[in-house]
Design a protein around this motif. Structure first.
Motif, PDB file in Angstrom:
ATOM      1  N   UNK A 297       0.958  -1.191  -0.024  1.00  0.00           N
ATOM      2  CA  UNK A 297      -0.011   0.067  -0.054  1.00  0.00           C
ATOM      3  C   UNK A 297       0.806   1.300  -0.047  1.00  0.00           C
ATOM      4  N   UNK A 298       1.668   1.355   0.724  1.00  0.00           N
ATOM      5  CA  UNK A 298       2.432   2.394   1.152  1.00  0.00           C
ATOM      6  C   UNK A 298       3.707   2.619   0.030  1.00  0.00           C
ATOM      7  N   UNK A 299       4.044   1.616  -0.537  1.00  0.00           N
ATOM      8  CA  UNK A 299       5.241   1.296  -1.659  1.00  0.00           C
ATOM      9  C   UNK A 299       4.636   2.256  -2.646  1.00  0.00           C
ATOM     10  N   UNK A 480     -13.752   0.775   4.278  1.00  0.00           N
ATOM     11  CA  UNK A 480     -12.627   1.207   5.195  1.00  0.00           C
ATOM     12  C   UNK A 480     -11.323   1.343   4.588  1.00  0.00           C
ATOM     13  N   UNK A 481     -10.980   0.566   3.816  1.00  0.00           N
ATOM     14  CA  UNK A 481      -9.543   0.473   3.323  1.00  0.00           C
ATOM     15  C   UNK A 481      -9.481   1.479   2.214  1.00  0.00           C
ATOM     16  N   UNK A 482     -10.699   1.587   1.304  1.00  0.00           N
ATOM     17  CA  UNK A 482     -10.735   2.472  -0.027  1.00  0.00           C
ATOM     18  C   UNK A 482     -10.658   3.882   0.654  1.00  0.00           C
ATOM     19  N   UNK A 483     -11.548   4.164   1.675  1.00  0.00           N
ATOM     20  CA  UNK A 483     -11.343   5.270   2.208  1.00  0.00           C
ATOM     21  C   UNK A 483     -10.022   5.576   2.883  1.00  0.00           C
ATOM     22  N   UNK A 484      -9.525   4.835   3.460  1.00  0.00           N
ATOM     23  CA  UNK A 484      -7.930   5.001   4.015  1.00  0.00           C
ATOM     24  C   UNK A 484      -7.294   5.496   2.942  1.00  0.00           C
ATOM     25  N   UNK A 485      -7.059   4.638   1.716  1.00  0.00           N
ATOM     26  CA  UNK A 485      -6.209   4.796   0.559  1.00  0.00           C
ATOM     27  C   UNK A 485      -6.459   6.225  -0.103  1.00  0.00           C
ATOM     28  N   UNK A 486      -7.764   6.540  -0.221  1.00  0.00           N
ATOM     29  CA  UNK A 486      -8.423   7.897  -1.053  1.00  0.00           C
ATOM     30  C   UNK A 486      -7.967   9.030  -0.191  1.00  0.00           C
ATOM     31  N   UNK A 487      -7.699   8.922   1.218  1.00  0.00           N
ATOM     32  CA  UNK A 487      -7.287  10.023   1.963  1.00  0.00           C
ATOM     33  C   UNK A 487      -5.857  10.170   1.898  1.00  0.00           C
ATOM     34  N   UNK A 488      -5.283   9.289   1.692  1.00  0.00           N
ATOM     35  CA  UNK A 488      -3.449   9.098   1.648  1.00  0.00           C
ATOM     36  C   UNK A 488      -3.267  10.116   0.217  1.00  0.00           C
TER      37      UNK A 488
END
Length: 504
Positions: A297-299, A480-488
């Motif tokens: 995810x972060x990479x 929740x993961x989708x929101x997390x990634x969109x915010x990032x």
């Protein structure tokens, strides 16, 4: 058999006659054309030709940090130097290359693995006549006379496989009184009907001061048993088994381990990315398999990132520990901020589920610019109390978390545990922090977590973006993961100018 994907940007003649592991999958690509359109990373990249700027950009996204190797006779451009810095690369001479292929390449295998052998598989020897006391799944305490000679005290019913080409690291957490002595015996048995003994190790307390690497020419199954002598108390806490990369890193190449004087660990992994702001810190969620969470995810985001993982208890102890443990986590984060030349306005703390507590708790010390959370958990005492009647058997580790912290499971100590966190949280300065939070409206772990977050955010200037979705804690985690990634992605694009990130 181990698997290693090697990208070789050099002539095959360069390695002709050299010895390397059988599990290598070689890709010889003198033009790097095969990288176009690929998404998977290579485990190792060997570069023996000068690189264009485009080729440097391709390798930046396809090669793991700590896994890039340049032959030392190359003429280095500024772009190549930058790539070497960002991927934490190494220069190899021709002589070094031959030794690397023969001795070190095997440690860059593709899939890491680690686990803690559950205390539920621990069997106490029938010959021990003393007192046995179980403190949940935190530890097993044995007290009494262990005898004058070393004799079996306990063993683990679960046998673990050992492969001839895959060394294992053994880390045993225990405590004892000064009048007692222990050794850990490990036996390797063949996997056939005869189950013949193939190899044997006797690990003294000196051997157990650091992770011990088991290697054998044979493949089979490992049997662990503990021997003791003397009198007093012996506490069996955890037996950890991990694939070993020797000194190349823990779980991932470059992965690091912090351990306290009391033998408590956390892991951390730093990837410099493109060395430009911000530094994204991700606290792993609850995971029974040891290792790092969130790497891919972060990479993909491209910025520097730091992964932190807690291997204690069944799937983590929410990053709470003694002073040495907690100061260790803070020192690691501050070290990489200093290394990159960043300040807190270039720091993002993040996590999902158990990891949200780590982000919030250490955020009270660090005052980051952003905290990004999915399914926040803050009231650890209330979560433990819910295990009694509201959610029996749903998350029994919560009881171990409270017992480890408070040495009690009373409602009074649950309340004190919650209040201790909120007291610290309320007194922190959040005036320069933005929170992005995805929460479950019917969360059955921490029912009031999001509402309590709103209640205790009292700093002037703090901002919070929340998205609530119906469901229990583990229902439809993809939302929740989708929101997390969109915010990032939105933060990185709008605040830090990273224009190439998709906001869909």
């Amino acid at each position: 058999m181990i698997s290693i994907r090697v990208l070789a940007y050099l002539n095959q003649e360069t390695i002709r006659g050299m010895t390397y592991p059988e599990g290598c999958e070689w890709t010889f690509d003198p033009s790097l054309e095969k990288l176009e359109g690929e998404r998977e990373e290579y485990d190792v990249c060997l570069v023996g030709h000068p690189l264009t700027d485009r080729e440097c950009d391709l390798l930046m996204s396809r090669v793991r940090a700590y896994s890039l190797f340049f032959l030392s006779d190359l003429t280095m451009t500024d772009k190549m130097q930058h790539l070497l810095q960002c991927r934490v690369g190494t220069m190899l001479s021709s002589e070094d290359l031959e030794n690397f292929l023969e001795e070190d390449l095997r440690d860059y295998f593709h899939k890491p693995y680690g686990q803690k052998v559950s205390l539920s598989s621990l069997e106490i020897s029938p010959f021990f006549q003393g007192r046995t006391h179980w403190e949940g799944m935190t530890e097993c305490q044995l007290e009494g006379d262990f005898g004058d000679d070393l004799q079996q005290l306990a063993f683990w019913r679960m046998n673990m496989p050992l492969y001839s080409d895959q060394p294992l690291e053994i880390w045993f957490e225990y405590d004892r009184s000064e009048s007692a002595e222990i050794v850990l015996e490990v036996e390797l048995y063949a996997g056939d009907e005869e189950a013949s003994l193939l190899d044997q190790w006797t690990l003294s307390e000196e051997d157990l001061k650091s992770p011990y690497v088991l290697e054998s020419m044979n493949s089979g199954y490992l049997f662990f048993h503990l021997k003791a002598r003397g009198k007093g108390r012996i506490s069996i806490i955890s037996l950890h088994i991990r694939f070993s990369r020797h000194k190349k890193g823990l779980f991932l190449p470059g992965g690091q381990r912090f351990v306290t004087k009391g033998k408590e660990e956390f892991f951390y992994y730093f990837d410099p990315g493109d060395c430009k702001p911000p530094l994204s810190v991700y606290f792993s969620g609850y995971r029974t398999q040891e290792g790092f969470e969130g790497y891919y995810i972060l990479r993909k985001l491209g910025c520097p990132f730091l992964l932190i993982s807690d291997p204690r208890l069944e799937g983590g102890a929410f990053y709470l520990g003694d002073q040495e443990y907690e100061e260790g986590i803070l020192s690691v984060i501050n070290h990489y901020l200093d290394f990159l030349g960043f300040d807190p306005k270039n720091l993002i703390l993040s996590g999902m589920s158990m990891g949200t507590f780590g982000a919030l708790y250490y955020g009270t010390y660090l005052r980051p610019a952003y905290i990004i959370l999915a399914k926040p958990l803050e009231n650890l005492g209330s979560i433990a109390q819910a295990e009694r009647l509201e959610r029996p058997g749903g998350f029994p580790t919560s009881l171990d978390v409270q017992w480890k912290r408070m040495h009690s499971l009373s409602r009074k100590d649950s309340d004190e545990m919650d209040q201790s966190f909120w007291k610290r949280f309320s007194s922190a300065d959040w005036s320069k922090t933005t929170f992005s939070v995805a929460y479950k409206i019917e969360d059955d772990y921490d029912r009031s977590g999001y509402q309590d977050l709103l209640l205790h955010l009292r700093s002037n200037g703090v901002r919070l973006i929340g998205q609530g979705r119906h469901g229990r804690h583990n229902d439809n985690s993809g939302e929740s993961i989708s929101f997390f990634l969109r915010q990032y992605r939105m933060i990185l694009r709008k605040r830090y100018g990273r224009k190439g990130l998709d906001l869909s």
